[in-house]
Design an enzyme around this catalytic site. Sequence first.
Site, mmCIF file in Angstrom:
data_model
loop_
_atom_site.group_PDB
_atom_site.id
_atom_site.type_symbol
_atom_site.label_atom_id
_atom_site.label_comp_id
_atom_site.label_asym_id
_atom_site.label_seq_id
_atom_site.Cartn_x
_atom_site.Cartn_y
_atom_site.Cartn_z
ATOM 1 N N ASP A 85 -15.603 -17.148 -12.721
ATOM 2 C CA ASP A 85 -16.839 -17.641 -12.892
ATOM 3 C C ASP A 85 -17.442 -17.451 -14.248
ATOM 4 O O ASP A 85 -18.195 -18.141 -14.941
ATOM 5 C CB ASP A 85 -17.717 -17.321 -11.915
ATOM 6 C CG ASP A 85 -17.691 -18.313 -10.682
ATOM 7 O OD1 ASP A 85 -17.597 -19.620 -11.009
ATOM 8 O OD2 ASP A 85 -17.590 -17.757 -9.457
ATOM 9 N N GLU A 116 -22.182 -22.849 -11.661
ATOM 10 C CA GLU A 116 -21.174 -21.744 -11.978
ATOM 11 C C GLU A 116 -22.003 -20.602 -12.508
ATOM 12 O O GLU A 116 -21.599 -19.359 -12.094
ATOM 13 C CB GLU A 116 -19.850 -21.730 -13.098
ATOM 14 C CG GLU A 116 -19.158 -23.078 -12.909
ATOM 15 C CD GLU A 116 -18.114 -22.897 -11.593
ATOM 16 O OE1 GLU A 116 -18.387 -22.179 -10.762
ATOM 17 O OE2 GLU A 116 -17.258 -23.722 -11.469
ATOM 18 N N HIS A 119 -23.028 -18.675 -9.565
ATOM 19 C CA HIS A 119 -22.053 -17.940 -8.798
ATOM 20 C C HIS A 119 -21.895 -16.464 -9.704
ATOM 21 O O HIS A 119 -21.972 -15.572 -8.868
ATOM 22 C CB HIS A 119 -20.789 -18.670 -8.769
ATOM 23 C CG HIS A 119 -20.643 -20.061 -8.115
ATOM 24 N ND1 HIS A 119 -19.655 -20.790 -8.359
ATOM 25 C CD2 HIS A 119 -21.544 -20.708 -7.736
ATOM 26 C CE1 HIS A 119 -19.921 -21.862 -7.483
ATOM 27 N NE2 HIS A 119 -20.858 -21.802 -7.126
ATOM 28 N N TYR A 123 -22.782 -12.753 -7.847
ATOM 29 C CA TYR A 123 -21.791 -11.291 -8.231
ATOM 30 C C TYR A 123 -22.610 -10.303 -8.543
ATOM 31 O O TYR A 123 -22.629 -9.023 -8.162
ATOM 32 C CB TYR A 123 -20.767 -11.616 -9.103
ATOM 33 C CG TYR A 123 -19.994 -12.705 -8.797
ATOM 34 C CD1 TYR A 123 -19.493 -13.004 -7.512
ATOM 35 C CD2 TYR A 123 -19.409 -13.716 -9.564
ATOM 36 C CE1 TYR A 123 -18.660 -13.896 -6.975
ATOM 37 C CE2 TYR A 123 -18.897 -14.826 -9.459
ATOM 38 C CZ TYR A 123 -18.308 -14.898 -7.985
ATOM 39 O OH TYR A 123 -17.712 -16.028 -7.517
ATOM 40 N N GLU A 206 -9.796 -23.475 -10.031
ATOM 41 C CA GLU A 206 -10.787 -23.713 -8.977
ATOM 42 C C GLU A 206 -10.241 -24.171 -7.593
ATOM 43 O O GLU A 206 -10.918 -23.311 -6.539
ATOM 44 C CB GLU A 206 -11.674 -24.585 -9.512
ATOM 45 C CG GLU A 206 -12.522 -24.263 -10.838
ATOM 46 C CD GLU A 206 -13.802 -25.248 -11.026
ATOM 47 O OE1 GLU A 206 -13.380 -26.454 -11.264
ATOM 48 O OE2 GLU A 206 -14.787 -24.974 -10.758
ATOM 49 N N ASP A 239 -19.489 -25.558 -3.300
ATOM 50 C CA ASP A 239 -19.561 -25.723 -4.730
ATOM 51 C C ASP A 239 -18.376 -25.986 -5.144
ATOM 52 O O ASP A 239 -17.784 -27.066 -5.879
ATOM 53 C CB ASP A 239 -20.317 -24.626 -5.507
ATOM 54 C CG ASP A 239 -21.718 -24.645 -5.044
ATOM 55 O OD1 ASP A 239 -22.231 -25.593 -4.489
ATOM 56 O OD2 ASP A 239 -22.540 -23.676 -5.578
ATOM 57 N N GLU A 240 -17.289 -24.976 -4.771
ATOM 58 C CA GLU A 240 -16.042 -25.215 -5.642
ATOM 59 C C GLU A 240 -15.212 -26.184 -4.887
ATOM 60 O O GLU A 240 -14.321 -26.882 -5.726
ATOM 61 C CB GLU A 240 -15.110 -23.911 -5.363
ATOM 62 C CG GLU A 240 -15.703 -22.757 -6.106
ATOM 63 C CD GLU A 240 -15.939 -22.935 -7.688
ATOM 64 O OE1 GLU A 240 -14.949 -23.744 -8.209
ATOM 65 O OE2 GLU A 240 -16.869 -22.133 -8.397
ATOM 66 N N HIS A 243 -16.237 -29.096 -7.075
ATOM 67 C CA HIS A 243 -15.764 -29.067 -8.592
ATOM 68 C C HIS A 243 -14.404 -29.456 -8.693
ATOM 69 O O HIS A 243 -13.907 -30.132 -9.447
ATOM 70 C CB HIS A 243 -15.885 -27.682 -8.900
ATOM 71 C CG HIS A 243 -17.189 -27.046 -9.157
ATOM 72 N ND1 HIS A 243 -17.559 -25.688 -9.166
ATOM 73 C CD2 HIS A 243 -18.402 -27.654 -9.007
ATOM 74 C CE1 HIS A 243 -18.846 -25.467 -9.189
ATOM 75 N NE2 HIS A 243 -19.413 -26.786 -9.017
HETATM 76 FE FE LIG Z 1 -16.156 -24.033 -9.993
HETATM 77 FE FE LIG Z 2 -17.782 -20.715 -9.247
#
Ligand SMILES: [Fe+2]
Ligand SMILES: [Fe+2]
Lengths: 377, 95
Positions: A85, A116, A119, A123, A206, A239-240, A243
């Site tokens: 990410d 992203e 994301h 983390y 991804e 989300d991914e 994407h």
């Molecule tokens: Fe992504």
């Molecule tokens: Fe991501």
Amino acid sequence: MSYSTFNRKRFDSLKEPMFFGENVNVARYDQQKHPIFEKLIEKQLSFFWRPEEVDLSTDRKDFQKLEQHEQHIFLSNLKYQTLLDSIQGRSPNVALLPIVSLPELETWIETWSFSETIHSRSYTHIIRNIVNDPSVIFDDITVNAEITKRADSVSKWYDDLIELVNLYNTLGLGTHLVPGKGEVTVSMPILKRALYLTLVSVNVLEAIRFYVSFACSFSFAERTLMEGNAKIIRLIARDEALHLSGTQHIINLMNSGKDDPEMADIAQACEKEVYQIFMEAAEQEKEWASYLFKDGTMIGLNAEILSQYVEYITNIRMQAIGLDPVFPTKQNPIPWINAWLVSDNVQVAPQEAEISSYLVGQIDNDLDDSDFDDFDL
Amino acid sequence: MKTQSSTTSKLLHRVLLNGEEIIVSEDEPLLTQLERAGIQIEYQCREGFCSSCSLKLLRGNVAYPVEPMAWVQSGYLLACCAIVKSDIEIAFFVE
Ligand SMILES: [Fe+2]
Ligand SMILES: [Fe+2]
Ligand code: FES
């Protein structure tokens, strides 16, 4: 051809290709050459979430109770996700915005990249909650050989494209003498090829690499451990999915030649390399799996099962961009992952929609009754 | 070739998958009906944008009440949102 932040030329943006046409000028979304990107933007905006909304208080206790090798699996996986990410939070912007030519695609790229950064922020939220000194984890990402190996393979395509586009924007097409590099030729086919391969590698990142990491995250939650983390990963996975759909659309549009006829020839010409990118990534992910489980396995997941999942998900993603699946694994070895991946907000009730809006997909040969001879309706 | 008659045809259809036959109705998308029949299908979003549930459509017709966001390759269907409109034959992967 240098980049212009507000192109003063008059042109019909509905006739521009996705990339390497005119620089975008007016950010308008009332009309789109490819409405899909507008839909992706809307959907991504509707998905907005904040990591701090997810409570991680029990994860800290869970983490402390994990065995040494389980902590290694959890942390290594988290480091890998952080790396991926970090790359995705900036690279679509840096690599693609200077060459994009459609306002809806430009904004999709920005919206995509922005999500992203959420994301990445999550983390930090997770790491802060489970360890006292986050630096120990973050610092390892740039020095740990197993991690940096992965960084090279995912960033190299982006970096090649960025370098070529920089030359194109400063010196234009032609052969240029670049200090430290020698002669570098910049031509439209070379630029488009670099773009196409970059998009493939982004799709691999991804749609495959991330899913392998999701499997690890969810395997803890399957044992009712690290459930706050799993909640965050579910939001990331939603989300991914968007994407990867975006990138599949760009690649499929390119393959079709409908957007830019030259791009279809280029896609055809580098098909072999595309297969290689998928196969190499799958190999790398399998190596990664052995690293994760080097000191011990977990209930429900080990290097072999994870490697089978790598093959399976690679097949699925290859098929989605018109490639033939290359691996023997045709069944999901960890079917429980889908219950974790599924988005919570399923609200589509197709049968309620009006019949007049049906879109019919047809295949020429209909089933012959003889195919169902012994079948009684 | 059946064409427009598909929307007014009988409501039950046969799905042939790996030599197995499953009866489905037009009331629900294919995915839920296959799952009920005990068949494991890949999915994620279950609303037409992730393409995970893509299956090879070898023969027959399906329809989408709402246009799915995912790219649907020609000769494929998206199980989570496809309504079966005739007897069909499907497969997991191209062999
Ligand atoms: Fe992504
Ligand atoms: Fe991501
Ligand atoms: S499950 Fe996502 S498109 Fe069908």
